[in-house]
Scaffold this active site. Structure first.
Site, PDB file in Angstrom:
ATOM      1  N   CYS A   1       0.829  -1.214   0.000  1.00  0.00           N
ATOM      2  CA  CYS A   1       0.000   0.000   0.000  1.00  0.00           C
ATOM      3  C   CYS A   1       0.864   1.266   0.000  1.00  0.00           C
ATOM      4  O   CYS A   1       0.682   2.144  -0.850  1.00  0.00           O
ATOM      5  CB  CYS A   1      -0.966  -0.025   1.185  1.00  0.00           C
ATOM      6  SG  CYS A   1      -0.229  -0.508   2.750  1.00  0.00           S
TER       7      CYS A   1
HETATM    8  N1  LIG Z   1      -4.407  -4.384   4.988  1.00  0.00           N
HETATM    9  C1  LIG Z   1      -3.876  -3.692   3.979  1.00  0.00           C
HETATM   10  O1  LIG Z   1      -4.144  -2.484   3.821  1.00  0.00           O
HETATM   11  C2  LIG Z   1      -2.974  -4.364   2.988  1.00  0.00           C
HETATM   12  C3  LIG Z   1      -2.606  -3.628   1.850  1.00  0.00           C
HETATM   13  C4  LIG Z   1      -1.748  -4.245   0.909  1.00  0.00           C
HETATM   14  C5  LIG Z   1      -1.310  -5.540   1.123  1.00  0.00           C
HETATM   15  N2  LIG Z   1      -1.677  -6.205   2.252  1.00  0.00           N
HETATM   16  C6  LIG Z   1      -1.153  -7.571   2.403  1.00  0.00           C
HETATM   17  O2  LIG Z   1      -2.220  -8.480   2.080  1.00  0.00           O
HETATM   18  C7  LIG Z   1      -2.135  -9.659   2.879  1.00  0.00           C
HETATM   19  C8  LIG Z   1      -3.448  -9.820   3.654  1.00  0.00           C
HETATM   20  O3  LIG Z   1      -3.596  -8.663   4.476  1.00  0.00           O
HETATM   21  P1  LIG Z   1      -4.870  -8.440   5.389  1.00  0.00           P
HETATM   22  O4  LIG Z   1      -4.747  -7.058   5.924  1.00  0.00           O
HETATM   23  O5  LIG Z   1      -6.128  -8.834   4.676  1.00  0.00           O
HETATM   24  O6  LIG Z   1      -4.574  -9.511   6.558  1.00  0.00           O
HETATM   25  P2  LIG Z   1      -5.537 -10.027   7.709  1.00  0.00           P
HETATM   26  O7  LIG Z   1      -6.652  -9.035   7.889  1.00  0.00           O
HETATM   27  O8  LIG Z   1      -4.675 -10.352   8.871  1.00  0.00           O
HETATM   28  O9  LIG Z   1      -6.156 -11.379   7.117  1.00  0.00           O
HETATM   29  C9  LIG Z   1      -5.380 -12.542   6.883  1.00  0.00           C
HETATM   30  C10 LIG Z   1      -6.262 -13.654   6.314  1.00  0.00           C
HETATM   31  O10 LIG Z   1      -5.455 -14.792   6.052  1.00  0.00           O
HETATM   32  C11 LIG Z   1      -5.990 -15.940   6.746  1.00  0.00           C
HETATM   33  N3  LIG Z   1      -4.846 -16.787   7.112  1.00  0.00           N
HETATM   34  C12 LIG Z   1      -4.513 -17.987   6.558  1.00  0.00           C
HETATM   35  N4  LIG Z   1      -3.376 -18.465   7.030  1.00  0.00           N
HETATM   36  C13 LIG Z   1      -2.962 -17.590   7.946  1.00  0.00           C
HETATM   37  C14 LIG Z   1      -1.855 -17.569   8.816  1.00  0.00           C
HETATM   38  N5  LIG Z   1      -0.944 -18.545   8.823  1.00  0.00           N
HETATM   39  N6  LIG Z   1      -1.749 -16.535   9.659  1.00  0.00           N
HETATM   40  C15 LIG Z   1      -2.672 -15.541   9.678  1.00  0.00           C
HETATM   41  N7  LIG Z   1      -3.757 -15.508   8.847  1.00  0.00           N
HETATM   42  C16 LIG Z   1      -3.900 -16.530   8.001  1.00  0.00           C
HETATM   43  C17 LIG Z   1      -6.826 -15.339   7.863  1.00  0.00           C
HETATM   44  O11 LIG Z   1      -7.922 -16.175   8.191  1.00  0.00           O
HETATM   45  P3  LIG Z   1      -7.778 -17.439   9.151  1.00  0.00           P
HETATM   46  O12 LIG Z   1      -6.846 -17.027  10.278  1.00  0.00           O
HETATM   47  O13 LIG Z   1      -9.170 -17.718   9.581  1.00  0.00           O
HETATM   48  O14 LIG Z   1      -7.189 -18.515   8.275  1.00  0.00           O
HETATM   49  C18 LIG Z   1      -7.384 -14.082   7.216  1.00  0.00           C
HETATM   50  O15 LIG Z   1      -8.517 -14.391   6.423  1.00  0.00           O
HETATM   51  C19 LIG Z   1      -0.921  -9.447   3.821  1.00  0.00           C
HETATM   52  O16 LIG Z   1       0.186 -10.096   3.289  1.00  0.00           O
HETATM   53  C20 LIG Z   1      -0.734  -7.932   3.819  1.00  0.00           C
HETATM   54  O17 LIG Z   1       0.588  -7.551   4.082  1.00  0.00           O
HETATM   55  C21 LIG Z   1      -2.513  -5.657   3.164  1.00  0.00           C
END
Ligand SMILES: NC(=O)c1ccc[n+]([C@@H]2O[C@H](COP(=O)([O-])OP(=O)(O)OC[C@H]3O[C@@H](n4cnc5c(N)ncnc54)[C@H](OP(=O)(O)O)[C@@H]3O)[C@@H](O)[C@H]2O)c1
Length: 347
Positions: free
Chosen positions: A149
């Protein structure tokens, strides 16, 4: 309709993809995973989709995902996406990875910032998912690495000046402020409401934020020489939005109107980039909230001639899930803006 899947559907980027895909005229959400919610209806994890889909959440299984979806979005933490991506690509499924696992081209650089990489052979195959630079390669890619981001806001904010030879690469400073959803859904003590509300803090400054190496990589590619940016991220008490103010000494003297003209020309055919001239208001995060737009205001400091650029995005849309859909539209030969034409939520 193209069937698509989301791995990690219950996180913030996964939820944002659901929002966009369920309104997208050419995408059908056919597969979604979470370890916590496996076996339950998606509508139980995300009540907002109750009348929109009867899909059930699964546990991730590469063969099941490849059988159900033509394109799979990986919304997993870094280090967790690399093996899933390799399995899916091996099965002939196209992958759009939102994590950092395939953004860096050099496995040693990845290891320094994120830990060891189990699929280094895919690093050079993956295409960095910034359509404003890599549009043609994204269209052909089997694996797209959606940019971070902060790097999205900073790289787009500097792109015309960098390509125009206007930046002094030793002097670039990006001062960025992000809403709290940028840190993901996992609870953390310093992100609790009483810590964040009414507060404004810097974190991971002075060369330790992981997005620094991604900005250095992409800016070095444009400038044709090494770049070491000074990146200062801040946390602000809002849910979404990033505002980056970026500074560089000019490599050659530039005037304010000429800089705006350069930006307008470079981005004239970019559907999601809006350039604000010196008589326009400076962008703010509410101008982009819920949209895939990046609004950029290039300026020249009247006192010292320094280049100053304000660049604004919604971290969950142009900074993640919207950019992922922009890439998948390109991969599927669809109009690039399909499903991404929302106006900002105002006020
Ligand atoms: N948030 C942002 O603004 C943003 C922007 C750009 C990129 N990103 C990147 O996109 C990716 C997802 O970000 P997010 O913000 O959506 O993350 P998040 O809110 O923490 O969600 C992570 C998802 O992955 C699942 N998961 C499966 N295996 C996992 C594990 N081993 N540990 C933790 N969660 C696991 C979780 O569900 P379960 O735990 O139920 O499996 C959950 O659905 C990350 O790599 C992040 O750096 C995020």
């Amino acid at each position: 309709m193209t069937k698509v899947g989301i791995v990690g559907v219950t996180g913030y980027t996964g939820m944002e993809l659901v929002r966009i895909i369920l309104s997208h005229p050419e995408l059908d959400l056919a597969y979604a995973t979470s370890r916590t919610w496996a076996g339950k209806p998606l509508a139980q994890a995300l009540p907002a989709v109750k009348e929109r889909t009867e899909l059930r959440i699964s546990l991730f299984d590469p063969v099941g995902a490849a059988g159900a979806a033509e394109v799979v979005f990986l919304c997993l933490p870094h280090n967790e996406a690399m093996d899933a991506a390799a399995q899916l690509v091996g099965l002939g499924t196209r992958v759009v990875d939102l994590s950092a696992d395939f953004r860096l081209k050099d496995a040693d650089v990845y290891e320094k910032w994120y830990g060891s990489h189990s699929q280094p052979q895919l690093l050079t195959k993956a295409v960095y998912g910034l359509p404003e630079i890599y549009r043609d390669r994204i269209a052909e890619a089997s694996l797209v690495a959606v940019p971070g981001c902060y790097p999205t806001s900073v790289i787009l904010g500097l792109l015309p000046a960098a390509q125009g030879g206007l930046l002094n690469p030793d002097s670039i400073i990006a001062d960025s402020k992000s809403g709290v959803s940028g840190a993901g859904k996992e609870p953390k003590a310093d992100l609790h409401f009483p810590e964040v509300e009414g507060n404004f803090s810097a974190y991971n400054i002075a060369g330790v934020h992981r997005h620094t190496c991604e900005m250095d990589q992409e800016l070095a590619g444009i400038l044709g020489q090494p770049v070491s940016i000074t990146f200062s991220p801040h946390l602000i008490p809002v849910s979404r939005g990033i505002l980056s103010t970026i500074y560089s000494d000019p490599a050659i003297a530039v005037d304010a109107d000429g800089l705006v003209d350069l930006y307008r020309e470079r981005f004239s055919s970019e559907p999601f980039i809006k350039v604000r001239s010196i008589i326009d208001p400076l962008p703010s995060i509410k101008d982009v909230r819920g949209t895939n737009q990046c609004i950029i205001a290039p300026r020249v400091d009247s006192g010292n001639g320094r280049i100053v650029v304000v660049s604004c995005i919604d971290n969950l849309v142009k900074g993640a899930s919207g950019q992922a859909i922009q890439c998948s539209n390109l991969m599927l030969g669809l109009p690039e803006t399909l499903g991404l034409e929302d106006m900002p939520l105002l006020p």
